[in-house]
Design an enzyme around this catalytic site. Structure first.
Site, mmCIF file in Angstrom:
data_model
loop_
_atom_site.group_PDB
_atom_site.id
_atom_site.type_symbol
_atom_site.label_atom_id
_atom_site.label_comp_id
_atom_site.label_asym_id
_atom_site.label_seq_id
_atom_site.Cartn_x
_atom_site.Cartn_y
_atom_site.Cartn_z
ATOM 1 C CB SER A 21 -0.883 0.040 1.251
ATOM 2 O OG SER A 21 -1.822 -0.989 1.231
ATOM 3 C CG ASN A 58 -5.388 4.573 0.602
ATOM 4 O OD1 ASN A 58 -6.512 4.562 1.109
ATOM 5 N ND2 ASN A 58 -4.526 3.588 0.770
ATOM 6 C CG HIS A 60 -3.252 -1.706 -3.316
ATOM 7 N ND1 HIS A 60 -4.171 -0.718 -3.091
ATOM 8 C CD2 HIS A 60 -2.714 -2.014 -2.109
ATOM 9 C CE1 HIS A 60 -4.182 -0.425 -1.800
ATOM 10 N NE2 HIS A 60 -3.320 -1.194 -1.181
ATOM 11 C CD GLU A 113 -6.446 1.356 -5.766
ATOM 12 O OE1 GLU A 113 -6.792 2.524 -5.995
ATOM 13 O OE2 GLU A 113 -5.964 0.981 -4.680
#
Lengths: 285, 285
Positions: free
Chosen positions: A123, A195, A144, A156
């Site tokens: 991450s 994020n 991800h 992702e």
């Protein structure tokens, strides 16, 4: 047209590693779950049993033997060489320690056959920070996942300038094949997509509450009514758990550090960590 | 215990002013809608007729004569003195020009009785920038509505250090009485709550797309799956209309201005303004 990825090895059997392995097996891949020793693998076995129960409850397709079949496609091992010896794809989901990842990738790069694609689920690290350790940067990228992969099914996908586009495409197809929605990043970006949106959003919400402008519940109400979302930012904090945004803010600029201190003093230090601890910005029973 | 606010005067009969007036009348207030001349009032009459149709379609309570009764409680006038002569509350919803607002507040402060509370619906000006012009800063505050008040029913309420807490409380009660969810700001904040969240959120999304990291549709998909929201950021851009975020970004820092330029070149200059123009980040039919 390259062959589909069907043999998958997941390195690390923590929360997300076990989910990635289980989901891949559930969708028909032959999966090897690797971890460092038999004690950890014993824990992993329990995780897979729990995941099987969760899928039975929460995943509509997990019936008519599909869930049991997933378990038959899963092998656990602490032998790295055996784990990667015939893998189409190795997905790394070990702790977020750069050097540990690099050491692992170096071994995998040496042990795995030339065909093997290597992916990191990191991450916080960009794939370009890790690619050289694999010895095969053209066959390396980030893939991800989000916690609760069977529900929050984004994958992702982010390469480096060295990643072979054909490799990238095969991983996109793999993501689809295991029931994920592939989210293609065209360039490296810390935080990927989710994020990159969540961090400033949660930051802005914390500013409102920490600054004494508005109460968390009113901030959430405003967002829910204004955008039709089911959850306001402080409900999202509680679901994520306050420690993760705290850690991100604590490593940010001066303003972010102030918000981190506010989270710590008013919530984390009082044991209010979110849904999992029974209380965060809201109480849970 | 102060008396409830029942006599409301709305200054300005544009999109939001007419909605505020209609909603207040619909919920039982005696409402005077003021605008500058008869031509504008003729347009306002059409707006109220259209709102009446919209309520009939979209508001569950707008039946059994409730909708017709709303119209009977609405008076239109271009006589400011008459409009405010017995008002419990004057809500200003005229164009976002500070001096125009100040001139209007000065007249209202002179014409209205001592009991009258004055509120601004300004999105971009803080009430402390306007309060002195009213001659009664203790009876002045911001009361901020969102477009489509019958559906997006937040009323953000923001005083200045001079606002009498009893006045603030009465306006909170008024907001509830007309079917709004009061969002109490404890201190002045540009953008109130909703825009304080939306602006950085939309900014972060634009960064991802303008920077070439990910496509708008993938950004939206990620947000929808990751947070359960019905709309991703670029769908929200399209609903708001691209000109509003463009104007905010164009007045921001260098990075914001780059994003504004990206919006302009790739969308606004091509007539892609959002849902209302038939196309923005998505096409609409």
């Amino acid at each position: 047209m390259s062959a589909a990825i069907t043999k998958v090895t997941v390195l690390g059997t923590g929360v997300l590693g076990s989910q990635i392995a289980y989901q891949s097996a559930f969708k028909g891949c032959t999966v090897t779950a690797y971890d460092i020793n038999d004690d950890v693998l014993a824990t992993a076995r329990k995780r897979f049993a729990t995941l099987s129960e969760t899928y039975a409850r929460e995943v509509p397709d997990a019936k008519d033997g599909a869930n049991e079949a997933a378990l038959t496609r899963l092998t656990l091992t602490s032998d790295l060489a055996a784990a990667v010896s015939d893998a189409d794809l190795v997905i790394e989901a070990i702790p977020e320690v750069a050097d540990l990842k690099r050491q692992t990738f170096q071994k995998v790069g040496e042990l795995a056959p030339a065909k093997t694609i290597i992916a990191t689920n990191s991450s916080t690290l960009l794939p370009s920070e890790l690619k050289d350790s694999t010895g095969r940067p053209d066959r390396f990228l980030a893939l991800h996942f989000a916690n609760r992969v069977w529900q929050l099914n984004t994958a992702e996908i982010m390469g480096t300038p060295d990643t072979d586009p054909a490799v990238y495409s095969r991983v996109v197809e793999f993501a689809k094949a295991i029931g994920m929605v592939p989210i293609e990043l065209h360039k490296e970006k810390a935080g990927y997509v989710l994020n990159s949106l969540l961090v400033p959003f949660l930051h802005a919400a914390a500013e409102l509450a920490a600054g004494g402008y508005a109460d968390p519940a009113d901030v959430d109400t405003t967002w829910r009514i204004g955008t039709g979302a089911p959850l306001g930012p402080f409900q999202i904090y509680d679901i994520i758990g306050l420690n993760t945004p705290y850690n991100i803010m604590a490593h940010g600029d001066a303003e972010s550090q102030q918000l981190a201190a506010w989270l710590k003093t008013n919530y984390i230090d009082k044991g209010k960590l979110g849904v999992e601890s029974g209380e965060g910005f809201y109480k849970y029973t």
